[in-house]
Design a protein around this motif. Structure first.
Motif, short mmCIF file in Angstrom:
data_model
loop_
_atom_site.label_atom_id
_atom_site.label_comp_id
_atom_site.label_asym_id
_atom_site.label_seq_id
_atom_site.Cartn_x
_atom_site.Cartn_y
_atom_site.Cartn_z
N LEU A 153 0.85 -1.19 0.00
CA LEU A 153 0.00 0.00 0.00
C LEU A 153 0.89 1.24 0.00
CD1 LEU A 153 -3.11 0.45 0.21
CD2 LEU A 153 -2.82 0.70 2.67
N ARG A 154 0.53 2.21 -0.83
CA ARG A 154 1.23 3.50 -0.77
C ARG A 154 0.23 4.61 -1.08
NH1 ARG A 154 3.20 5.15 -6.14
NH2 ARG A 154 2.88 3.48 -7.66
N GLY A 155 0.45 5.75 -0.46
CA GLY A 155 -0.45 6.86 -0.66
C GLY A 155 -0.54 7.70 0.60
N PRO A 156 -1.53 8.57 0.75
CA PRO A 156 -2.55 8.85 -0.25
C PRO A 156 -2.03 9.79 -1.33
CG PRO A 156 -2.86 10.29 1.63
CD PRO A 156 -1.66 9.44 1.94
N TYR A 157 -2.70 9.77 -2.46
CA TYR A 157 -2.31 10.60 -3.58
C TYR A 157 -3.47 11.50 -4.01
CZ TYR A 157 1.62 7.38 -3.98
OH TYR A 157 2.74 6.64 -3.73
N GLY A 158 -3.10 12.60 -4.62
CA GLY A 158 -4.06 13.44 -5.32
C GLY A 158 -4.82 14.42 -4.46
N ARG A 159 -5.70 15.13 -5.14
CA ARG A 159 -6.55 16.15 -4.51
C ARG A 159 -7.92 15.54 -4.24
NH1 ARG A 159 -7.81 21.76 -7.63
NH2 ARG A 159 -8.49 20.31 -9.23
N GLY A 160 -8.40 15.66 -3.01
CA GLY A 160 -9.69 15.11 -2.64
C GLY A 160 -10.83 16.09 -2.87
#
Lengths: 281, 367
Positions: free
Chosen positions: A100-107
């Motif tokens: 598992l890797r992250g979190p990524y991006g715009r929510g």
């Protein structure tokens, strides 16, 4: 992002499947937890962001996180088993390990949504990014205005989470509308496109709209909402693209100048308006 | 830029030796497999002395002229890109214990300091773009960063552009203006040397330079002026966003798609194309798995595939994606066009599609 994000931005960390929930014949939820307790305790995300879930020896897939950001124990990932990785993930059981890797991006713009009416419009099969918002808002009911949930499906049989929709509609100041292009015996919703629900729904000026689903649907919905007085800047949509790296490098997720993994997956409608639903982008 | 000095042709080996003495591995152009390629360079004698190139849409030929110059050719298929953004890179190893436990490691290969001799202005411009993409963002790529960290660049002013070159119209050449440690202007007797950085000036001090004569500097300037005049191709403008995105349904896209083989040669030779795919390779015993990345192309079907659906199913959409990105969307991403005018995509296209011609046709509007 976890760990030494600057030196090892793509490093997976071991996580364990705590529970597996079958949501529909093809949709399931994996409840995951990092095996390193420190990593789990320090993990923070916003609804609408995603993790890369790695299946050993097969690959990685971007999956949106649907659990509550304040749940410090579990990270829920609702997945449709369609590709090599997600079909493999569908065969996992409690105790199995993943990367598992992250979190990524715009929510989702939940800070902006405070105190305002929220209209959530989704299309297609089980829109996981939208579920994260619904749960978030219902757990903090007093912080938000009226919540309108409108879901459209192609065929009445495609609707999953029937019970959840019923539960959600029982909350105060919540309106749930369901539409199917093709009805079926016993269908309790409207027959037609999701926009057929708009007349019955409390869509008021000043509402914040969040969308998720087929791009053509979102384009049609956005145009209809503009006609109904919703500001384009108050419409947000979650996009889906091929992703390998999730760090804005591999190039697969580009839509025009945007890297969906980094600049999205949640976008303000005007950012995408020109290319939304334009085939080939 | 004032010349630092003049290096006689017979002293070019001293430059390589000086680089090695301060710890660099030298990479430079050499003739390999019928093309000028960048590879480890030990002897100045291995440079392409006397070789000239002839490039046209879909063709590349070298011939030996017996001439005195080492750099009288325009770029071959590759420049700096593969040296920094490796065609294939190990990203991660996964080890699965018998109890199912997983351990992950993300090694970064140690590559050592590298000096590249013979870099052209177009590739320096491409390097600035790759830097923005790979290390200018909020998640820098550690593999690119490691290769980039100790890079010494020796540029050569480009005196012999190919027929496919159009760096003048993109503003990126033929003179190396910035981003190098040393630049060389070639004459029959040797090289006018220009220092572009403190490291470059430091290295120049280790070389047996004599003062450059005015006539030698004038010769280099004249060769560059001729190189400017020799270029016949050009892009209609340095910002084609409006022209491209305003003509997404132009019939020219269909016309070019009927010729394009969707082979991806253009993206492979493009010095700024950065797309790559990641994949797993499991060891035969199943106990470990390695995740590699390798160059990918927006001309493949897999590039845009998501669960049972391909965003760009046909060649028209793929060529349009490539061109609208290269000449359009790059502006939004990195503040300028992604094209540096090197002309490689024209030369190495098996059917000779010319990016300048296609861009001009689409941007001219609906016929």
């Amino acid at each position: 992002m976890r760990g030494d994000a600057m030196t090892e931005p793509q490093l997976l960390h071991e996580a364990v499947v705590i529970e597996r929930i079958q949501e529909s014949p093809v949709i399931f939820t994996l409840r995951l937890s990092f095996t390193d307790p420190e990593l789990q305790a320090g993990y923070r995300f916003e609804p609408g962001q995603f993790n890369m879930v790695g299946l050993y020896g097969v690959g990685q897939s971007p999956i949106s996180i649907v659990s509550d950001p304040q749940d410090e124990r579990l990270l829920d990932h609702t997945i449709r088993g369609l590709g090599r990785v997600t079909l493999g993930l569908s065969r996992l059981a409690a105790g199995d390990r993943v990367g598992l890797r992250g979190p990524y991006g715009r929510g989702w713009p939940l800070a902006q949504a405070q105190g305002r009416d929220i209209v959530l419009i989704t299309g297609g099969l089980g829109c996981a990014p939208a579920v994260s918002v619904i749960r978030y808002v219902l757990r903090r009911r007093e912080r938000f205005g009226y919540l309108t949930i409108l879901q459209g499906v192609k065929h009445a049989d495609d609707l999953i989470w029937r019970r959840q929709y019923a539960q959600w509609s029982a909350f105060p100041d919540v309106h749930v509308g369901l539409a199917a292009d093709v009805g079926a015996p016993g269908w309790f919703g409207v027959v037609g496109p999701v926009t057929a629900l708009f007349d019955q729904a409390p869509i008021r000026a000043g509402s914040l709209v969040m969308m998720c689903g087929p791009e053509i649907m979102m384009r049609v919905v956005a145009a209809e909402l503009v006609r109904r007085g919703i500001d384009e800047n108050d419409m947000w949509l979650s996009m889906e693209r091929n992703m390998h790296c999730a760090t804005g490098l591999c190039g697969h997720c580009q839509i025009g100048p945007h890297f969906v993994c980094r600049d999205g997956p949640v976008f303000r409608y005007p950012e995408l308006k020109a290319l939304l639903g334009e085939r080939g982008f | 830029m004032a010349a630092t000095g003049f290096l006689l042709r017979s002293h070019l080996q001293d430059l390589l030796d000086a680089l090695v003495a301060v710890g660099y591995r030298c990479v430079g152009p050499q003739v390999r497999d019928g093309a000028v390629c960048y590879d480890t360079l030990r002897e100045a004698a291995d440079l392409p002395w006397g070789w000239r190139d002839a490039q046209n849409p879909g063709t590349y030929r070298l011939r030996q002229t017996g001439g005195a110059y080492a750099f009288a050719w325009a770029n071959g298929p590759q420049g700096l890109k593969p040296l920094l953004f490796a065609p294939r890179e190990l990203l991660q190893t996964s080890i699965r214990a018998p109890d199912g436990g997983l351990r992950f490691a993300a090694p970064v290969a140690s590559v050592g300091a590298m000096a590249v001799v013979g870099v052209r202005a177009c590739d320096l411009a491409a390097l600035r773009l790759l830097d923005q993409h790979f290390i200018g963002g909020f998640v820098p790529d550690p593999h690119y960063a490691a290769r980039r960290a100790d890079l010494f660049l020796i540029a050569v002013h480009c005196s012999h552009p190919a027929a496919t070159c159009f760096c003048v119209s993109t503003g990126d050449g033929p003179r190396a203006e910035q981003g190098f440690d040393l630049a060389l202007g070639e004459t029959e007797a040797g090289f006018v040397v220009f220092a572009g950085s403190a490291a470059g000036a430091g290295l120049a001090e280790r070389l047996p330079l004599r003062p450059a004569q005015a006539a030698e500097e004038a010769f280099v300037d004249a060769a560059l002026a001729d190189a400017v005049k020799a270029q016949t191709r050009s892009l209609p403008s340095r910002d084609l966003r409006a022209g491209l995105f305003g003509n997404l349904r132009h019939p020219r896209w269909e016309a070019v798609a009927s010729r394009c083989l969707s082979c991806g040669n253009c993206t492979a030779v493009c010095p700024t194309c950065f797309c790559h795919g990641e994949g797993e390779e499991v060891a035969a015993d199943g106990a470990s798995s390695a995740r590699y990345r390798q160059w990918d192309s927006c001309f493949t079907q897999e590039h845009s595939a998501i669960h049972g659906m391909v965003i760009r199913a046909d060649t028209r959409q793929r060529y349009r994606q490539w061109l609208t990105h290269k000449l359009g969307s790059w502006h939004g991403q990195y503040g300028r066009s992604g094209c540096v005018g090197c002309g490689r995509c024209i030369t190495w296209c098996p059917v000779g599609i010319d990016i300048t011609e296609e861009a001009a046709a689409v941007c001219a509007g609906t016929p």
